[in-house]
Design a protein around this motif. Sequence first.
Motif, PDB file in Angstrom:
ATOM      1  N   TYR A  29      56.460 100.904  65.674  1.00  0.00           N
ATOM      2  CA  TYR A  29      55.378 100.047  65.197  1.00  0.00           C
ATOM      3  C   TYR A  29      54.400 100.854  64.366  1.00  0.00           C
ATOM      4  O   TYR A  29      54.258 102.059  64.524  1.00  0.00           O
ATOM      5  N   LEU A  30      53.686 100.148  63.509  1.00  0.00           N
ATOM      6  CA  LEU A  30      52.572 100.748  62.776  1.00  0.00           C
ATOM      7  C   LEU A  30      51.433  99.743  62.782  1.00  0.00           C
ATOM      8  O   LEU A  30      51.491  98.720  62.102  1.00  0.00           O
ATOM      9  N   GLN A  31      50.422 100.030  63.584  1.00  0.00           N
ATOM     10  CA  GLN A  31      49.226  99.198  63.619  1.00  0.00           C
ATOM     11  C   GLN A  31      48.290  99.658  62.518  1.00  0.00           C
ATOM     12  O   GLN A  31      47.902 100.829  62.480  1.00  0.00           O
ATOM     13  N   MET A  32      47.937  98.744  61.640  1.00  0.00           N
ATOM     14  CA  MET A  32      47.102  99.084  60.489  1.00  0.00           C
ATOM     15  C   MET A  32      45.807  98.304  60.582  1.00  0.00           C
ATOM     16  O   MET A  32      45.803  97.070  60.515  1.00  0.00           O
ATOM     17  N   ASN A  33      44.723  99.024  60.741  1.00  0.00           N
ATOM     18  CA  ASN A  33      43.403  98.418  60.832  1.00  0.00           C
ATOM     19  C   ASN A  33      42.554  98.796  59.626  1.00  0.00           C
ATOM     20  O   ASN A  33      42.867  99.745  58.909  1.00  0.00           O
ATOM     21  N   SER A  34      41.490  98.060  59.429  1.00  0.00           N
ATOM     22  CA  SER A  34      40.553  98.343  58.333  1.00  0.00           C
ATOM     23  C   SER A  34      41.287  98.548  57.012  1.00  0.00           C
ATOM     24  O   SER A  34      41.054  99.521  56.292  1.00  0.00           O
ATOM     25  N   LEU A  35      42.149  97.621  56.710  1.00  0.00           N
ATOM     26  CA  LEU A  35      42.971  97.760  55.506  1.00  0.00           C
ATOM     27  C   LEU A  35      42.126  97.727  54.246  1.00  0.00           C
ATOM     28  O   LEU A  35      41.095  97.035  54.163  1.00  0.00           O
ATOM     29  N   LYS A  36      42.575  98.504  53.272  1.00  0.00           N
ATOM     30  CA  LYS A  36      41.886  98.632  51.994  1.00  0.00           C
ATOM     31  C   LYS A  36      42.825  98.193  50.874  1.00  0.00           C
ATOM     32  O   LYS A  36      44.052  98.249  51.025  1.00  0.00           O
ATOM     33  N   PRO A  37      42.282  97.813  49.733  1.00  0.00           N
ATOM     34  CA  PRO A  37      43.159  97.450  48.607  1.00  0.00           C
ATOM     35  C   PRO A  37      44.148  98.569  48.252  1.00  0.00           C
ATOM     36  O   PRO A  37      45.285  98.282  47.852  1.00  0.00           O
ATOM     37  N   GLU A  38      43.741  99.804  48.418  1.00  0.00           N
ATOM     38  CA  GLU A  38      44.648 100.912  48.086  1.00  0.00           C
ATOM     39  C   GLU A  38      45.786 101.083  49.085  1.00  0.00           C
ATOM     40  O   GLU A  38      46.669 101.922  48.885  1.00  0.00           O
ATOM     41  N   ASP A  39      45.785 100.310  50.159  1.00  0.00           N
ATOM     42  CA  ASP A  39      46.911 100.302  51.088  1.00  0.00           C
ATOM     43  C   ASP A  39      48.031  99.366  50.616  1.00  0.00           C
ATOM     44  O   ASP A  39      49.096  99.321  51.238  1.00  0.00           O
ATOM     45  N   THR A  40      47.785  98.637  49.551  1.00  0.00           N
ATOM     46  CA  THR A  40      48.793  97.736  49.019  1.00  0.00           C
ATOM     47  C   THR A  40      50.031  98.523  48.595  1.00  0.00           C
ATOM     48  O   THR A  40      49.943  99.458  47.803  1.00  0.00           O
TER      49      THR A  40
END
Length: 127
Positions: free
Chosen positions: A79-90
């Motif tokens: 799994y990969l839990q991704m929090n506080s996502l940012k546009p640069e995580d696209t």
Amino acid sequence: QVQLVESGGGLVQPGESLMLTCEVSGFTIEKSGMGWFRQAPGQEREGISCTAGRGDEYYHDSVKGRFTVSRDNGKNTVYLQMNSLKPEDTAVYYCASRCGLHAGTTYYNEYYGMDYWGKGTVVNVSS
């Protein structure tokens, strides 16, 4: 036949969260390093996280403190839990049966001759 199948991607707004899942079949992940990689439009694929075979976790500086990698060996799933996502995580996010990433000042590589990849799942962070 080895298969890695990612899921959980989608379109979210900045600050929101997603959890990616990588279901593995055809080999046992228990003692294998499993990595998450991503490829943003127009950029090279980069390693962002690793759950090492011995249990350690590694993160690229760009996601450290926001993303958390985990595994369930009984379910053969990562799994990969991704929090506080940012546009640069696209990016398109891939899981693989290997690790390779810059973690702080070091490069962590874990590869035991198994080079399997999923087809990826798309994460789009946009307002």
